[in-house]
Write a protein that holds these residues in place. Structure first.
Motif, PDB file in Angstrom:
ATOM      1  N   HIS A  34       4.032   6.535  -7.197  1.00  0.00           N
ATOM      2  CA  HIS A  34       4.692   5.909  -6.053  1.00  0.00           C
ATOM      3  C   HIS A  34       3.707   5.699  -4.902  1.00  0.00           C
ATOM      4  CE1 HIS A  34       8.152   4.738  -3.653  1.00  0.00           C
ATOM      5  NE2 HIS A  34       7.651   5.471  -2.677  1.00  0.00           N
ATOM      6  N   GLN A  35       2.861   6.682  -4.657  1.00  0.00           N
ATOM      7  CA  GLN A  35       1.870   6.586  -3.580  1.00  0.00           C
ATOM      8  C   GLN A  35       0.898   5.430  -3.835  1.00  0.00           C
ATOM      9  OE1 GLN A  35      -0.754   9.967  -3.162  1.00  0.00           O
ATOM     10  NE2 GLN A  35      -0.845   9.670  -0.941  1.00  0.00           N
ATOM     11  N   GLN A  36       0.396   5.309  -5.062  1.00  0.00           N
ATOM     12  CA  GLN A  36      -0.530   4.230  -5.400  1.00  0.00           C
ATOM     13  C   GLN A  36       0.155   2.862  -5.289  1.00  0.00           C
ATOM     14  OE1 GLN A  36      -3.845   4.434  -6.076  1.00  0.00           O
ATOM     15  NE2 GLN A  36      -3.637   6.574  -5.517  1.00  0.00           N
ATOM     16  N   LEU A  37       1.408   2.774  -5.719  1.00  0.00           N
ATOM     17  CA  LEU A  37       2.150   1.517  -5.634  1.00  0.00           C
ATOM     18  C   LEU A  37       2.382   1.108  -4.184  1.00  0.00           C
ATOM     19  CD1 LEU A  37       4.648   2.213  -8.523  1.00  0.00           C
ATOM     20  CD2 LEU A  37       2.936   0.384  -8.501  1.00  0.00           C
ATOM     21  N   GLU A  38       2.703   2.074  -3.329  1.00  0.00           N
ATOM     22  CA  GLU A  38       2.912   1.781  -1.906  1.00  0.00           C
ATOM     23  C   GLU A  38       1.616   1.327  -1.236  1.00  0.00           C
ATOM     24  OE1 GLU A  38       5.521   1.455   0.067  1.00  0.00           O
ATOM     25  OE2 GLU A  38       6.977   1.998  -1.464  1.00  0.00           O
ATOM     26  N   LYS A  39       0.492   1.953  -1.601  1.00  0.00           N
ATOM     27  CA  LYS A  39      -0.799   1.537  -1.044  1.00  0.00           C
ATOM     28  C   LYS A  39      -1.102   0.087  -1.411  1.00  0.00           C
ATOM     29  CE  LYS A  39      -3.414   5.863  -1.002  1.00  0.00           C
ATOM     30  NZ  LYS A  39      -4.571   6.561  -1.596  1.00  0.00           N
ATOM     31  N   LYS A  40      -0.887  -0.252  -2.679  1.00  0.00           N
ATOM     32  CA  LYS A  40      -1.144  -1.614  -3.144  1.00  0.00           C
ATOM     33  C   LYS A  40      -0.210  -2.598  -2.444  1.00  0.00           C
ATOM     34  CE  LYS A  40      -2.981  -4.693  -5.949  1.00  0.00           C
ATOM     35  NZ  LYS A  40      -4.377  -5.083  -5.916  1.00  0.00           N
ATOM     36  N   LYS A  41       1.040  -2.217  -2.278  1.00  0.00           N
ATOM     37  CA  LYS A  41       2.028  -3.071  -1.602  1.00  0.00           C
ATOM     38  C   LYS A  41       1.593  -3.355  -0.162  1.00  0.00           C
ATOM     39  CE  LYS A  41       6.925  -2.949  -0.358  1.00  0.00           C
ATOM     40  NZ  LYS A  41       8.177  -2.187  -0.512  1.00  0.00           N
ATOM     41  N   ALA A  42       1.142  -2.327   0.548  1.00  0.00           N
ATOM     42  CA  ALA A  42       0.684  -2.501   1.925  1.00  0.00           C
ATOM     43  C   ALA A  42      -0.554  -3.390   1.983  1.00  0.00           C
ATOM     44  CB  ALA A  42       0.390  -1.147   2.557  1.00  0.00           C
ATOM     45  N   SER A  43      -1.470  -3.178   1.060  1.00  0.00           N
ATOM     46  CA  SER A  43      -2.684  -3.991   1.006  1.00  0.00           C
ATOM     47  C   SER A  43      -2.351  -5.462   0.750  1.00  0.00           C
ATOM     48  CB  SER A  43      -3.598  -3.457  -0.097  1.00  0.00           C
ATOM     49  OG  SER A  43      -4.684  -4.293  -0.299  1.00  0.00           O
ATOM     50  N   LEU A  44      -1.412  -5.715  -0.147  1.00  0.00           N
ATOM     51  CA  LEU A  44      -1.013  -7.089  -0.447  1.00  0.00           C
ATOM     52  C   LEU A  44      -0.335  -7.750   0.754  1.00  0.00           C
ATOM     53  CD1 LEU A  44       0.344  -6.600  -4.053  1.00  0.00           C
ATOM     54  CD2 LEU A  44      -1.644  -7.959  -3.387  1.00  0.00           C
ATOM     55  N   ALA A  45       0.487  -6.996   1.461  1.00  0.00           N
ATOM     56  CA  ALA A  45       1.162  -7.543   2.638  1.00  0.00           C
ATOM     57  C   ALA A  45       0.136  -7.968   3.686  1.00  0.00           C
ATOM     58  CB  ALA A  45       2.130  -6.521   3.221  1.00  0.00           C
ATOM     59  N   ILE A  46      -0.867  -7.146   3.886  1.00  0.00           N
ATOM     60  CA  ILE A  46      -1.909  -7.467   4.864  1.00  0.00           C
ATOM     61  C   ILE A  46      -2.738  -8.667   4.413  1.00  0.00           C
ATOM     62  CG2 ILE A  46      -4.055  -6.631   5.901  1.00  0.00           C
ATOM     63  CD1 ILE A  46      -2.703  -3.793   5.830  1.00  0.00           C
ATOM     64  N   SER A  47      -3.189  -8.636   3.166  1.00  0.00           N
ATOM     65  CA  SER A  47      -4.077  -9.707   2.699  1.00  0.00           C
ATOM     66  C   SER A  47      -3.365 -11.050   2.535  1.00  0.00           C
ATOM     67  CB  SER A  47      -4.760  -9.318   1.393  1.00  0.00           C
ATOM     68  OG  SER A  47      -3.821  -9.170   0.355  1.00  0.00           O
ATOM     69  N   ASN A  48      -2.059 -11.020   2.249  1.00  0.00           N
ATOM     70  CA  ASN A  48      -1.296 -12.263   2.095  1.00  0.00           C
ATOM     71  C   ASN A  48      -0.532 -12.661   3.360  1.00  0.00           C
ATOM     72  OD1 ASN A  48      -1.572 -13.162  -0.817  1.00  0.00           O
ATOM     73  ND2 ASN A  48      -1.047 -11.003  -1.068  1.00  0.00           N
ATOM     74  N   LYS A  49      -0.667 -11.818   4.388  1.00  0.00           N
ATOM     75  CA  LYS A  49      -0.023 -12.066   5.684  1.00  0.00           C
ATOM     76  C   LYS A  49       1.479 -12.319   5.539  1.00  0.00           C
ATOM     77  CE  LYS A  49      -4.288 -13.754   7.582  1.00  0.00           C
ATOM     78  NZ  LYS A  49      -5.091 -14.858   7.970  1.00  0.00           N
TER      79      LYS A  49
END
Length: 67
Positions: A34-49
């Motif tokens: 869950h922690q790794q999935l949340e990190k990736k989700k946050a990274s995608l939100a930032i990079s895709n604005k």
């Protein structure tokens, strides 16, 4: 035979498009997954604005898609 990895896809719920994939070791605890999935989700939100709540993940090949 047990799976070595669990593959996830990240979907933009606004468009229904898969925007990324992530493979995690099957032996990880649910908390670590869950922690790794949340990190990736946050990274995608930032990079895709895009707003983080518009992104969800599911196991790859699960087949759930928005209309």
């Amino acid at each position: 035979m047990e799976k070595e990895f669990i593959c996830y896809e990240f979907v933009n719920s606004q468009t229904g498009n898969v925007i990324a994939y992530l493979s995690l070791k099957a032996g990880l605890s649910k908390e670590d997954q869950h922690q790794q999935l949340e990190k990736k989700k946050a990274s995608l939100a930032i990079s895709n604005k895009i707003y983080i709540a518009l992104i969800f993940w599911q196991e790859q090949g699960h087949g759930i898609r928005l209309p």
